[in-house]
Motif scaffolding. Structure first.
Motif, PDB file in Angstrom:
ATOM      1  N   THR A 141      10.866  -8.120  -0.334  1.00 47.49           N
ATOM      2  CA  THR A 141      11.478  -8.911   0.738  1.00 47.49           C
ATOM      3  C   THR A 141      10.404  -9.620   1.555  1.00 47.49           C
ATOM      4  N   ASP A 142       9.328  -8.905   1.877  1.00 49.94           N
ATOM      5  CA  ASP A 142       8.226  -9.526   2.614  1.00 49.94           C
ATOM      6  C   ASP A 142       7.633 -10.689   1.823  1.00 49.94           C
ATOM      7  N   ASN A 196      12.015   2.204  -2.281  1.00 42.87           N
ATOM      8  CA  ASN A 196      12.275   1.518  -1.009  1.00 42.87           C
ATOM      9  C   ASN A 196      11.076   0.690  -0.561  1.00 42.87           C
ATOM     10  N   TYR A 197       9.883   1.255  -0.648  1.00 41.31           N
ATOM     11  CA  TYR A 197       8.694   0.495  -0.253  1.00 41.31           C
ATOM     12  C   TYR A 197       8.514  -0.726  -1.144  1.00 41.31           C
ATOM     13  N   TYR A 198       8.795  -0.568  -2.418  1.00 41.24           N
ATOM     14  CA  TYR A 198       8.673  -1.699  -3.338  1.00 41.24           C
ATOM     15  C   TYR A 198       9.692  -2.782  -2.980  1.00 41.24           C
ATOM     16  N   LYS A 257       0.835  -1.210   0.000  1.00 37.33           N
ATOM     17  CA  LYS A 257       0.000   0.000   0.000  1.00 37.33           C
ATOM     18  C   LYS A 257       0.865   1.253   0.000  1.00 37.33           C
ATOM     19  N   GLN A 258       1.931   1.245   0.780  1.00 37.72           N
ATOM     20  CA  GLN A 258       2.823   2.402   0.819  1.00 37.72           C
ATOM     21  C   GLN A 258       3.518   2.587  -0.530  1.00 37.72           C
ATOM     22  N   ALA A 259       3.954   1.496  -1.136  1.00 44.07           N
ATOM     23  CA  ALA A 259       4.602   1.579  -2.451  1.00 44.07           C
ATOM     24  C   ALA A 259       3.622   2.099  -3.491  1.00 44.07           C
ATOM     25  N   THR A 260       2.384   1.622  -3.412  1.00 43.26           N
ATOM     26  CA  THR A 260       1.358   2.069  -4.355  1.00 43.26           C
ATOM     27  C   THR A 260       1.076   3.557  -4.188  1.00 43.26           C
TER      28      THR A 260
END
Length: 165
Positions: A153-154, A146-148, A88-91
């Motif tokens: 990694t997750d 970074n969020y992506y 969500k943050q990456a989006t």
């Protein structure tokens, strides 16, 4: 351990069998069968002990496996929640960047020029490059990247849980 349980089982069955033979013998000759019954019961108890212990061990192993599975599921669910949060943050970061580029493009098309920071651009490529530099200076492109990367990694952590036995 299993060999020892098997030996105890067969020893108990042998005592039980001996008790039954003695019981049969005493019944034939119409004698007191109390001692034969006691021997047969002792043999039965000795024979049943390894079976009960083996059942206990199997229940204990099943419980431990269940606890282990619950721990893995809990950890997986934690990684899944983190993955969703980071996606969500990456989006949101990517959408912000896309909106800035779109606004720059639309303003340039509509007005014929666009002002980004202290510079005015009339060329499409230079305007997009200027907007890119401003986004880099604000750290917005790095945020999206970074969020992506964190979300990837997750996701890899979640795949590791699936692959583990």
């Amino acid at each position: 351990m299993n060999l020892m349980l098997a030996v105890i089982l067969y020893f108990g069955l042998a005592i039980f069998g001996l008790g039954l033979l003695l019981l049969l013998f005493l019944l034939i000759f119409k004698k007191s069968i109390k001692a034969a019954l006691i021997i047969a019961l002792i043999g039965l108890l000795v024979a049943a002990a390894p079976v009960g212990y083996q059942y206990y061990l199997s229940q204990k192993a099943a419980h431990e496996a269940q606890v282990k599975l619950e721990k893995r599921e809990k950890s997986f669910n934690k990684h899944e929640r983190q993955f969703l949060k980071h996606i969500k943050q990456a989006t949101a970061s990517t959408e912000y960047v896309a909106q800035k580029y779109t606004a720059t493009w639309e303003t340039l098309i509509k007005d014929g020029s666009v002002t980004i920071g202290d510079s005015t651009y009339t060329d499409n490529e230079n305007a997009i490059a200027g907007e890119g530099r401003r986004l880099v200076a604000k750290g917005k492109l790095d945020d999206a990247d970074n969020y992506y990367a964190i979300a990837q990694t997750d996701y890899e952590s979640m795949k590791d849980y699936k692959n583990k036995s």
